[in-house]
Scaffold this motif. Structure first.
Motif, PDB file in Angstrom:
ATOM      1  N   MET A   1     -52.522  57.862   2.534  1.00 59.00           N
ATOM      2  CA  MET A   1     -53.969  57.866   2.357  1.00 59.00           C
ATOM      3  C   MET A   1     -54.326  59.050   1.473  1.00 59.00           C
ATOM      4  SD  MET A   1     -55.903  55.633   3.955  1.00 59.00           S
ATOM      5  CE  MET A   1     -57.536  55.515   3.394  1.00 59.00           C
ATOM      6  N   ASN A   2     -55.002  58.797   0.415  1.00 62.29           N
ATOM      7  CA  ASN A   2     -55.352  59.884  -0.501  1.00 62.29           C
ATOM      8  C   ASN A   2     -56.870  60.057  -0.621  1.00 62.29           C
ATOM      9  OD1 ASN A   2     -56.018  57.642  -1.972  1.00 62.29           O
ATOM     10  ND2 ASN A   2     -54.621  58.055  -3.656  1.00 62.29           N
ATOM     11  N   ASN A   3     -57.590  59.639   0.400  1.00 65.03           N
ATOM     12  CA  ASN A   3     -59.048  59.756   0.449  1.00 65.03           C
ATOM     13  C   ASN A   3     -59.749  58.888  -0.582  1.00 65.03           C
ATOM     14  OD1 ASN A   3     -59.184  61.664   2.622  1.00 65.03           O
ATOM     15  ND2 ASN A   3     -58.490  63.210   1.198  1.00 65.03           N
ATOM     16  N   ASP A   4     -59.066  57.889  -1.093  1.00 65.21           N
ATOM     17  CA  ASP A   4     -59.651  56.987  -2.083  1.00 65.21           C
ATOM     18  C   ASP A   4     -59.744  55.584  -1.493  1.00 65.21           C
ATOM     19  OD1 ASP A   4     -60.482  55.545  -4.279  1.00 65.21           O
ATOM     20  OD2 ASP A   4     -58.611  55.790  -5.397  1.00 65.21           O
ATOM     21  N   LEU A   5     -60.950  55.153  -1.215  1.00 59.76           N
ATOM     22  CA  LEU A   5     -61.177  53.825  -0.635  1.00 59.76           C
ATOM     23  C   LEU A   5     -61.678  52.826  -1.666  1.00 59.76           C
ATOM     24  CD1 LEU A   5     -62.884  54.809   2.746  1.00 59.76           C
ATOM     25  CD2 LEU A   5     -60.495  54.191   2.344  1.00 59.76           C
ATOM     26  N   SER A   6     -61.598  53.169  -2.934  1.00 59.43           N
ATOM     27  CA  SER A   6     -62.188  52.318  -3.969  1.00 59.43           C
ATOM     28  C   SER A   6     -61.555  50.929  -4.022  1.00 59.43           C
ATOM     29  CB  SER A   6     -62.095  52.987  -5.340  1.00 59.43           C
ATOM     30  OG  SER A   6     -60.749  53.206  -5.706  1.00 59.43           O
ATOM     31  N   ARG A   7     -60.305  50.789  -3.626  1.00 62.69           N
ATOM     32  CA  ARG A   7     -59.668  49.475  -3.677  1.00 62.69           C
ATOM     33  C   ARG A   7     -59.873  48.670  -2.387  1.00 62.69           C
ATOM     34  NH1 ARG A   7     -54.975  48.227  -1.298  1.00 62.69           N
ATOM     35  NH2 ARG A   7     -53.966  49.838  -0.090  1.00 62.69           N
ATOM     36  N   ILE A   8     -60.477  49.289  -1.388  1.00 54.60           N
ATOM     37  CA  ILE A   8     -60.734  48.611  -0.118  1.00 54.60           C
ATOM     38  C   ILE A   8     -62.156  48.067  -0.139  1.00 54.60           C
ATOM     39  CG2 ILE A   8     -60.742  48.799   2.390  1.00 54.60           C
ATOM     40  CD1 ILE A   8     -58.011  49.447   1.200  1.00 54.60           C
ATOM     41  N   LEU A   9     -62.265  46.762  -0.258  1.00 57.69           N
ATOM     42  CA  LEU A   9     -63.558  46.093  -0.301  1.00 57.69           C
ATOM     43  C   LEU A   9     -63.693  45.194   0.922  1.00 57.69           C
ATOM     44  CD1 LEU A   9     -63.345  45.096  -4.071  1.00 57.69           C
ATOM     45  CD2 LEU A   9     -64.534  47.066  -3.085  1.00 57.69           C
ATOM     46  N   PRO A  10     -64.905  44.792   1.258  1.00 58.39           N
ATOM     47  CA  PRO A  10     -65.065  43.917   2.435  1.00 58.39           C
ATOM     48  C   PRO A  10     -64.229  42.638   2.361  1.00 58.39           C
ATOM     49  CG  PRO A  10     -67.189  44.771   1.750  1.00 58.39           C
ATOM     50  CD  PRO A  10     -66.188  45.194   0.701  1.00 58.39           C
ATOM     51  N   ALA A  25     -49.525  62.452   4.652  1.00 62.29           N
ATOM     52  CA  ALA A  25     -50.601  63.409   4.930  1.00 62.29           C
ATOM     53  C   ALA A  25     -51.788  62.656   5.516  1.00 62.29           C
ATOM     54  CB  ALA A  25     -51.021  64.135   3.654  1.00 62.29           C
ATOM     55  N   VAL A  26     -52.498  63.325   6.388  1.00 64.74           N
ATOM     56  CA  VAL A  26     -53.696  62.709   6.956  1.00 64.74           C
ATOM     57  C   VAL A  26     -54.837  62.806   5.950  1.00 64.74           C
ATOM     58  CG1 VAL A  26     -53.037  63.151   9.353  1.00 64.74           C
ATOM     59  CG2 VAL A  26     -54.423  64.822   8.143  1.00 64.74           C
ATOM     60  N   ALA A  27     -55.744  61.872   6.050  1.00 65.27           N
ATOM     61  CA  ALA A  27     -56.924  61.863   5.189  1.00 65.27           C
ATOM     62  C   ALA A  27     -58.034  62.681   5.833  1.00 65.27           C
ATOM     63  CB  ALA A  27     -57.386  60.429   4.954  1.00 65.27           C
ATOM     64  N   ASP A  28     -59.056  62.924   5.078  1.00 62.73           N
ATOM     65  CA  ASP A  28     -60.252  63.571   5.591  1.00 62.73           C
ATOM     66  C   ASP A  28     -60.902  62.650   6.622  1.00 62.73           C
ATOM     67  OD1 ASP A  28     -62.369  65.798   5.021  1.00 62.73           O
ATOM     68  OD2 ASP A  28     -63.492  63.905   5.068  1.00 62.73           O
ATOM     69  N   TRP A  29     -61.557  63.203   7.614  1.00 63.09           N
ATOM     70  CA  TRP A  29     -62.151  62.389   8.678  1.00 63.09           C
ATOM     71  C   TRP A  29     -63.177  61.402   8.123  1.00 63.09           C
ATOM     72  CZ3 TRP A  29     -67.356  62.465   9.688  1.00 63.09           C
ATOM     73  CH2 TRP A  29     -68.093  63.539   9.186  1.00 63.09           C
ATOM     74  N   GLN A  30     -63.880  61.797   7.066  1.00 63.13           N
ATOM     75  CA  GLN A  30     -64.887  60.908   6.490  1.00 63.13           C
ATOM     76  C   GLN A  30     -64.242  59.674   5.850  1.00 63.13           C
ATOM     77  OE1 GLN A  30     -66.783  63.808   3.968  1.00 63.13           O
ATOM     78  NE2 GLN A  30     -68.384  64.207   5.487  1.00 63.13           N
ATOM     79  N   THR A  31     -63.041  59.822   5.342  1.00 66.20           N
ATOM     80  CA  THR A  31     -62.320  58.685   4.781  1.00 66.20           C
ATOM     81  C   THR A  31     -62.006  57.682   5.874  1.00 66.20           C
ATOM     82  OG1 THR A  31     -61.365  60.093   3.073  1.00 66.20           O
ATOM     83  CG2 THR A  31     -60.263  57.989   3.494  1.00 66.20           C
ATOM     84  N   TYR A  32     -61.573  58.164   7.020  1.00 67.66           N
ATOM     85  CA  TYR A  32     -61.264  57.262   8.129  1.00 67.66           C
ATOM     86  C   TYR A  32     -62.523  56.557   8.648  1.00 67.66           C
ATOM     87  CZ  TYR A  32     -56.564  59.259   8.247  1.00 67.66           C
ATOM     88  OH  TYR A  32     -55.293  59.653   7.928  1.00 67.66           O
ATOM     89  N   ARG A  48     -55.454  55.541  15.533  1.00 73.88           N
ATOM     90  CA  ARG A  48     -54.152  56.211  15.587  1.00 73.88           C
ATOM     91  C   ARG A  48     -54.115  57.390  14.620  1.00 73.88           C
ATOM     92  NH1 ARG A  48     -48.239  53.355  15.589  1.00 73.88           N
ATOM     93  NH2 ARG A  48     -47.069  55.272  15.906  1.00 73.88           N
ATOM     94  N   ALA A  49     -54.644  57.214  13.433  1.00 76.48           N
ATOM     95  CA  ALA A  49     -54.699  58.317  12.472  1.00 76.48           C
ATOM     96  C   ALA A  49     -55.520  59.475  13.040  1.00 76.48           C
ATOM     97  CB  ALA A  49     -55.292  57.839  11.156  1.00 76.48           C
ATOM     98  N   CYS A  50     -56.566  59.160  13.751  1.00 83.03           N
ATOM     99  CA  CYS A  50     -57.401  60.201  14.359  1.00 83.03           C
ATOM    100  C   CYS A  50     -56.644  60.963  15.438  1.00 83.03           C
ATOM    101  CB  CYS A  50     -58.676  59.594  14.926  1.00 83.03           C
ATOM    102  SG  CYS A  50     -59.832  59.058  13.647  1.00 83.03           S
ATOM    103  N   ILE A  51     -55.776  60.267  16.169  1.00 84.42           N
ATOM    104  CA  ILE A  51     -54.943  60.955  17.163  1.00 84.42           C
ATOM    105  C   ILE A  51     -54.001  61.917  16.445  1.00 84.42           C
ATOM    106  CG2 ILE A  51     -53.116  60.664  18.882  1.00 84.42           C
ATOM    107  CD1 ILE A  51     -54.474  57.973  19.630  1.00 84.42           C
ATOM    108  N   VAL A  52     -53.353  61.440  15.392  1.00 83.37           N
ATOM    109  CA  VAL A  52     -52.414  62.274  14.631  1.00 83.37           C
ATOM    110  C   VAL A  52     -53.128  63.484  14.053  1.00 83.37           C
ATOM    111  CG1 VAL A  52     -50.959  62.341  12.569  1.00 83.37           C
ATOM    112  CG2 VAL A  52     -50.837  60.376  14.108  1.00 83.37           C
ATOM    113  N   ALA A  53     -54.305  63.275  13.485  1.00 83.80           N
ATOM    114  CA  ALA A  53     -55.058  64.361  12.834  1.00 83.80           C
ATOM    115  C   ALA A  53     -55.886  65.187  13.811  1.00 83.80           C
ATOM    116  CB  ALA A  53     -55.979  63.770  11.770  1.00 83.80           C
ATOM    117  N   ASP A  54     -55.969  64.728  15.051  1.00 84.35           N
ATOM    118  CA  ASP A  54     -56.800  65.364  16.085  1.00 84.35           C
ATOM    119  C   ASP A  54     -58.276  65.377  15.683  1.00 84.35           C
ATOM    120  OD1 ASP A  54     -57.268  66.430  18.589  1.00 84.35           O
ATOM    121  OD2 ASP A  54     -56.800  68.496  18.006  1.00 84.35           O
ATOM    122  N   TYR A  55     -58.740  64.213  15.206  1.00 83.20           N
ATOM    123  CA  TYR A  55     -60.158  64.017  14.895  1.00 83.20           C
ATOM    124  C   TYR A  55     -60.817  63.378  16.109  1.00 83.20           C
ATOM    125  CZ  TYR A  55     -58.965  64.688   9.905  1.00 83.20           C
ATOM    126  OH  TYR A  55     -58.543  65.176   8.686  1.00 83.20           O
TER     127      TYR A  55
END
Length: 134
Positions: A1-10, A25-32, A48-55
Motif C-alpha cells: 500500500m503506497n497511500n494511492d487509491l487512484s486505481r481503486i474505484l467503486p 509498509a503500512v499505509a496512513d490511517w486515512q488511506t485505510y 487487519r491492517a489497522c491491527i498491524v498498524a495499531d490504528y
C-alpha cells in the motif's frame, strides 16, 4: 500500500484487489479509511491492517466481524485491545465467522519477514578489506 487509491474505484472488481495491504509498509490511517469507504468488501483486510498498524480508532469504527485471520493477527499484536474486542464479538455473535481462507492468508505479520543474521563487531577497523584503486 503506497497511500494511492487512484486505481481503486467503486466498480473495481474484488478479484483484482490485494488482500495484504500492510506489507511491506503500512499505509496512513486515512488511506485505510478511504479504502473501506470506496470498497466495503475490503473491510476485513482494512481491519487487519489497522491491527498491524495499531490504528485503534479506525479499527473500532470498522466494527469488523471476528474471523480466523483477524483473530490470528490480534493474538500477535502487542495491543490486547484487538483480541479482547474480537473475542467479545465472537461471544456475542455466536462464534467466529468462518472465512475459509487459505493458510497463507492466516500468516500474521510476524511471519511476513524473512529471518536475517546479523553479526555485530565492536571494532570494525581491522575488518576493512584491502581495495586496489587504479
Amino acid at each position: 500500500m503506497n497511500n494511492d487509491l487512484s486505481r481503486i474505484l467503486p466498480d473495481t472488481q474484488d478479484s483484482v484487489l490485494p488482500y495484504c495491504i500492510w506489507y511491506p509498509a503500512v499505509a496512513d490511517w486515512q488511506t485505510y479509511v478511504g479504502l473501506a469507504r470506496r470498497k466495503p468488501s475490503m473491510k476485513q483486510s482494512v481491519a487487519r491492517a489497522c491491527i498491524v498498524a495499531d490504528y485503534k480508532t479506525v479499527y473500532d469504527e470498522l466494527n469488523a466481524e471476528p474471523d480466523s485471520s483477524l483473530i490470528a493477527e490480534a493474538r500477535d499484536s502487542p495491543n490486547p485491545h484487538y483480541l479482547r474486542d474480537l473475542e467479545r464479538k465472537a461471544a456475542e455473535r455466536g462464534g467466529v465467522v468462518s472465512d475459509d481462507s487459505p493458510e497463507w492468508k492466516r500468516n500474521t505479520r510476524k511471519h511476513m519477514f524473512e529471518p536475517t543474521t546479523t553479526s555485530l563487531y565492536k571494532d570494525v577497523s581491522n575488518l576493512i578489506a584491502d581495495t586496489e584503486f587504479g
